[in-house]
Design a protein around this motif. Sequence first.
Motif, PDB file in Angstrom:
ATOM      1  N   GLY A  81       0.786  -1.236   0.000  1.00  0.00           N
ATOM      2  CA  GLY A  81       0.000   0.000   0.000  1.00  0.00           C
ATOM      3  C   GLY A  81       0.809   1.272   0.000  1.00  0.00           C
ATOM      4  O   GLY A  81       0.263   2.344   0.281  1.00  0.00           O
ATOM      5  N   ALA A  82       2.107   1.200  -0.315  1.00  0.00           N
ATOM      6  CA  ALA A  82       2.964   2.383  -0.323  1.00  0.00           C
ATOM      7  C   ALA A  82       3.337   2.762  -1.751  1.00  0.00           C
ATOM      8  O   ALA A  82       3.452   1.906  -2.629  1.00  0.00           O
ATOM      9  CB  ALA A  82       4.234   2.134   0.486  1.00  0.00           C
ATOM     10  N   ARG A  83       3.503   4.050  -1.958  1.00  0.00           N
ATOM     11  CA  ARG A  83       4.042   4.555  -3.213  1.00  0.00           C
ATOM     12  C   ARG A  83       5.557   4.720  -3.076  1.00  0.00           C
ATOM     13  O   ARG A  83       6.084   4.850  -1.968  1.00  0.00           O
ATOM     14  CB  ARG A  83       3.392   5.890  -3.578  1.00  0.00           C
ATOM     15  CG  ARG A  83       1.942   5.739  -4.005  1.00  0.00           C
ATOM     16  CD  ARG A  83       1.350   7.053  -4.498  1.00  0.00           C
ATOM     17  NE  ARG A  83       0.884   7.896  -3.396  1.00  0.00           N
ATOM     18  CZ  ARG A  83       0.277   9.081  -3.570  1.00  0.00           C
ATOM     19  NH1 ARG A  83       0.097   9.565  -4.799  1.00  0.00           N
ATOM     20  NH2 ARG A  83      -0.146   9.774  -2.536  1.00  0.00           N
ATOM     21  N   VAL A  84       6.231   4.752  -4.204  1.00  0.00           N
ATOM     22  CA  VAL A  84       7.699   4.793  -4.215  1.00  0.00           C
ATOM     23  C   VAL A  84       8.162   6.006  -4.999  1.00  0.00           C
ATOM     24  O   VAL A  84       7.642   6.307  -6.081  1.00  0.00           O
ATOM     25  CB  VAL A  84       8.299   3.514  -4.838  1.00  0.00           C
ATOM     26  CG1 VAL A  84       9.832   3.561  -4.783  1.00  0.00           C
ATOM     27  CG2 VAL A  84       7.772   2.276  -4.122  1.00  0.00           C
ATOM     28  N   THR A  85       9.152   6.697  -4.432  1.00  0.00           N
ATOM     29  CA  THR A  85       9.811   7.785  -5.146  1.00  0.00           C
ATOM     30  C   THR A  85      11.312   7.550  -5.103  1.00  0.00           C
ATOM     31  O   THR A  85      11.803   6.725  -4.330  1.00  0.00           O
ATOM     32  CB  THR A  85       9.448   9.152  -4.539  1.00  0.00           C
ATOM     33  OG1 THR A  85       9.891  10.188  -5.424  1.00  0.00           O
ATOM     34  CG2 THR A  85      10.064   9.350  -3.164  1.00  0.00           C
ATOM     35  N   ALA A  86      12.036   8.250  -5.967  1.00  0.00           N
ATOM     36  CA  ALA A  86      13.482   8.039  -6.039  1.00  0.00           C
ATOM     37  C   ALA A  86      14.208   9.329  -6.356  1.00  0.00           C
ATOM     38  O   ALA A  86      13.757  10.120  -7.186  1.00  0.00           O
ATOM     39  CB  ALA A  86      13.832   6.992  -7.098  1.00  0.00           C
ATOM     40  N   HIS A  87      15.340   9.513  -5.682  1.00  0.00           N
ATOM     41  CA  HIS A  87      16.288  10.572  -6.030  1.00  0.00           C
ATOM     42  C   HIS A  87      16.937  10.206  -7.354  1.00  0.00           C
ATOM     43  O   HIS A  87      17.529   9.126  -7.493  1.00  0.00           O
ATOM     44  CB  HIS A  87      17.352  10.666  -4.931  1.00  0.00           C
ATOM     45  CG  HIS A  87      18.605  11.350  -5.370  1.00  0.00           C
ATOM     46  ND1 HIS A  87      18.942  12.611  -4.960  1.00  0.00           N
ATOM     47  CD2 HIS A  87      19.606  10.950  -6.201  1.00  0.00           C
ATOM     48  CE1 HIS A  87      20.086  12.957  -5.514  1.00  0.00           C
ATOM     49  NE2 HIS A  87      20.513  11.969  -6.269  1.00  0.00           N
ATOM     50  N   CYS A  88      16.836  11.083  -8.346  1.00  0.00           N
ATOM     51  CA  CYS A  88      17.479  10.846  -9.647  1.00  0.00           C
ATOM     52  C   CYS A  88      17.968  12.178 -10.212  1.00  0.00           C
ATOM     53  O   CYS A  88      17.163  13.068 -10.491  1.00  0.00           O
ATOM     54  CB  CYS A  88      16.521  10.216 -10.643  1.00  0.00           C
ATOM     55  SG  CYS A  88      15.989   8.549 -10.230  1.00  0.00           S
ATOM     56  N   PHE A  89      19.258  12.286 -10.418  1.00  0.00           N
ATOM     57  CA  PHE A  89      19.827  13.437 -11.114  1.00  0.00           C
ATOM     58  C   PHE A  89      20.007  13.142 -12.609  1.00  0.00           C
ATOM     59  O   PHE A  89      19.748  13.980 -13.455  1.00  0.00           O
ATOM     60  CB  PHE A  89      21.182  13.806 -10.530  1.00  0.00           C
ATOM     61  CG  PHE A  89      21.136  14.531  -9.214  1.00  0.00           C
ATOM     62  CD1 PHE A  89      20.004  15.192  -8.786  1.00  0.00           C
ATOM     63  CD2 PHE A  89      22.261  14.564  -8.402  1.00  0.00           C
ATOM     64  CE1 PHE A  89      19.976  15.869  -7.578  1.00  0.00           C
ATOM     65  CE2 PHE A  89      22.252  15.241  -7.190  1.00  0.00           C
ATOM     66  CZ  PHE A  89      21.111  15.892  -6.774  1.00  0.00           C
ATOM     67  N   ALA A  90      20.511  11.955 -12.919  1.00  0.00           N
ATOM     68  CA  ALA A  90      20.967  11.654 -14.281  1.00  0.00           C
ATOM     69  C   ALA A  90      19.863  11.060 -15.148  1.00  0.00           C
ATOM     70  O   ALA A  90      18.755  10.787 -14.703  1.00  0.00           O
ATOM     71  CB  ALA A  90      22.162  10.710 -14.232  1.00  0.00           C
TER      72      ALA A  90
END
Length: 363
Positions: free
Chosen positions: A184-193
């Motif tokens: 039941g969780a959403r996922v986010t991510a640190h992305c520069f490139a």
Amino acid sequence: MSDGAVLHVKGRVLAGPDDVRDELWVVGGRISYDRPAGARDVRTVTGWALPGLVDAHCHVGLDAHGPVDAETAEKQALTDRDAGTLLVRDAGSPSDTRWIDDRADLPKIIRAGRHIARTRRYIRNYAWEIEPDDLVAYVAREARRGDGWVKLVGDWIDRDLGDLAPCWPREAVTAAIAEAHRLGARVTAHCFAESSLRDLVEAGIDCVEHATGLGEDLIPLFAERGVAIVPTLVNIATFPRLAEGGEKKFPRWSAHMRRLHERRYDTVRGAYDAGIPVYVGTDAGGSLAHGLVAEEVAELVTAGIPPLAALSATTWGARAWLGRPGLEEGAPADLVVYEADPRADVRVLAAPRRVVLNGRVIE
């Protein structure tokens, strides 16, 4: 205000992008658009009212060196509150800030647990640093600890390569994101490139932080999948300084960071034009100060996003995306009042006239 007092907000109440009302009332800490019968102890506040602002990428309980004590975290939260930020999506923190939930005078926080990074591929003392075989287990752990979000570090500098590179094999993030969604969780991510984005989006990620590598080749994919971005332009402004600091040791990385910085406004405007959801986040709490939400909204406008859409990215739209109410009948009275119309000039957000949190005017 006493517990039995009634607050009357009068002037222009921006309940939605196309919903402007003349007044609202706060009774028992909640919003009403009906004048309460027999109200005696009434305080009136005048101006232009917006829902409490949202910082969708913030870190309470974290500074440049790692976790901070409760006193420092409190100061961070108070700084955000006084700037009008009354809802924070904490995009990764090693500190336990659950005690804030018991404080009616501090912003509401939606936590993403602690960052999950590859071993020696992120800022020291910030993240769980693991290898791909452990990713599903750690995502499950943070999904249970957080408030419906998990934060991955999608890319970081690879010292052997001398440049930004993805942190995870595609099969690992696919399994991890599926597990988060199962819980039941959403996922986010640190992305520069650029190089980490396709795998993450095709793996089912819900949001990408910074997204400086988002180009014309991937914009249609983001739009098709409905993947949101939180550009954190006030943080991207630091890229030239970071590039200068790493020039001698990692010249390839430094040149890459400068290119990402130079095209940052085109990246954000291209995403918005394609229908990709864009939300306001400052990345406060690492090396950046808290209370920068107005600057980030202004940066989105500079990038070419229309002022009303930039306002939505920190008010109505952001709250709906995070599943929290705005200025709706019966909702908790979290709002900010300004001297002038923020739709005409978003720089008005830098000077709140009154902040109302849980129905109480912050003095």
